[in-house]
Design a protein around this motif. Sequence first.
Motif, mmCIF file in Angstrom:
data_model
loop_
_atom_site.group_PDB
_atom_site.id
_atom_site.type_symbol
_atom_site.label_atom_id
_atom_site.label_comp_id
_atom_site.label_asym_id
_atom_site.label_seq_id
_atom_site.Cartn_x
_atom_site.Cartn_y
_atom_site.Cartn_z
ATOM 1 N N ALA A 128 -5.158 33.130 -64.799
ATOM 2 C CA ALA A 128 -6.406 32.609 -65.360
ATOM 3 C C ALA A 128 -6.930 33.511 -66.463
ATOM 4 N N SER A 129 -6.805 34.810 -66.280
ATOM 5 C CA SER A 129 -7.318 35.741 -67.284
ATOM 6 C C SER A 129 -6.582 35.598 -68.607
ATOM 7 N N PRO A 198 -8.090 19.344 -69.898
ATOM 8 C CA PRO A 198 -7.243 20.478 -70.270
ATOM 9 C C PRO A 198 -6.269 20.880 -69.159
ATOM 10 N N VAL A 199 -5.084 21.275 -69.556
ATOM 11 C CA VAL A 199 -4.064 21.816 -68.654
ATOM 12 C C VAL A 199 -3.547 23.109 -69.265
ATOM 13 N N GLY A 200 -3.459 24.142 -68.475
ATOM 14 C CA GLY A 200 -2.904 25.412 -68.928
ATOM 15 C C GLY A 200 -1.777 25.868 -68.017
ATOM 16 N N VAL A 201 -0.786 26.503 -68.606
ATOM 17 C CA VAL A 201 0.334 27.062 -67.853
ATOM 18 C C VAL A 201 0.545 28.498 -68.318
ATOM 19 N N LEU A 213 0.901 28.156 -72.233
ATOM 20 C CA LEU A 213 0.871 26.824 -72.846
ATOM 21 C C LEU A 213 -0.491 26.216 -72.561
ATOM 22 N N ILE A 214 -1.105 25.636 -73.567
ATOM 23 C CA ILE A 214 -2.357 24.897 -73.411
ATOM 24 C C ILE A 214 -2.136 23.484 -73.926
ATOM 25 N N HIS A 230 8.063 30.834 -61.801
ATOM 26 C CA HIS A 230 7.293 32.007 -62.200
ATOM 27 C C HIS A 230 6.051 31.598 -62.974
ATOM 28 N N SER A 231 5.712 30.309 -62.909
ATOM 29 C CA SER A 231 4.569 29.764 -63.630
ATOM 30 C C SER A 231 3.436 29.395 -62.678
ATOM 31 N N ILE A 232 2.238 29.390 -63.222
ATOM 32 C CA ILE A 232 1.056 28.868 -62.545
ATOM 33 C C ILE A 232 0.462 27.794 -63.445
ATOM 34 N N VAL A 233 0.138 26.639 -62.864
ATOM 35 C CA VAL A 233 -0.396 25.510 -63.620
ATOM 36 C C VAL A 233 -1.866 25.324 -63.267
ATOM 37 N N PHE A 234 -2.692 25.164 -64.289
ATOM 38 C CA PHE A 234 -4.126 24.931 -64.117
ATOM 39 C C PHE A 234 -4.458 23.537 -64.642
#
Length: 264
Positions: A128-129, A198-201, A213-214, A230-234
């Motif tokens: 997130a940061s 919005p989606v962020g990775v 990635l945004i 190894h990814s986190i998806v928001f």
Amino acid sequence: MGVLLLQSRDNRGRLYIVSTGPGNLLHMTPRALKALGEAECVIGNGFYLDLVMPMLAGKEVIRSSMGREVDRAKKALALSEDRVVAMVSGGDAGIYGMASIVLEVVERSGTAVPVEVVPGITAAVSAASRLGSPLSGDYVTMSLSDLLTPWEEIERRLDLAFQMRVPVVLYNPRSRGRPHNLGAAIGIARRHLPAETPVGVVRNAYREGEERLITTLGEFEDHFAFVDMHSIVFVGGEETRIWRDEGDERGIITPRGYHRKYVY
């Protein structure tokens, strides 16, 4: 930090469950570094051991592979009967980590070995940061791994989570063994959220090879290949927005609500 002193003992055995955060030593807590320094034996998955290798000189190191968590927990407990042992776990050991299975093994064994859970930065927080502030208020974390939880239950929880219209963080989003789980999760999200959400990775947060990635919910499917284990998806909530500066995407912000109370 949780301390579970099951009873006082005369011998020196002890078990630390050490959270390594993203694996960068600068992002480990001083307590975690001290616990690793005290340990005579360190056990864990090879990937996470490699990330903290500068702390392991002169110690017995026992490597384990994915899927051997129960064996790893039993081995760590057996060794800690008369030695200081550290079980390493990436992120925070209590969040999709090793703390629960180690404590379950301890509970069932009836051992008097003192156990200490040392916290760390979970992947949702570190990633997130790198995006800005996508988790400023309430949010939900979900794992898309169905190795321990039936997929039908994961789908039910996802549907409820996206109905809340708060940000949702997806752990274990896409692997070779389950490449379709991410698409199914995003399909559920699109039932409840608009395409412009919005989606962020973030991949490899605070590690070598870090990338981000945004995008938006409507366009995310075109970027699934970017996502791995190894990814986190928001996935943003109803108030989440992309922070743009002169056309460039600087990050993602979910307002906490100050705009409703203050002028700034």
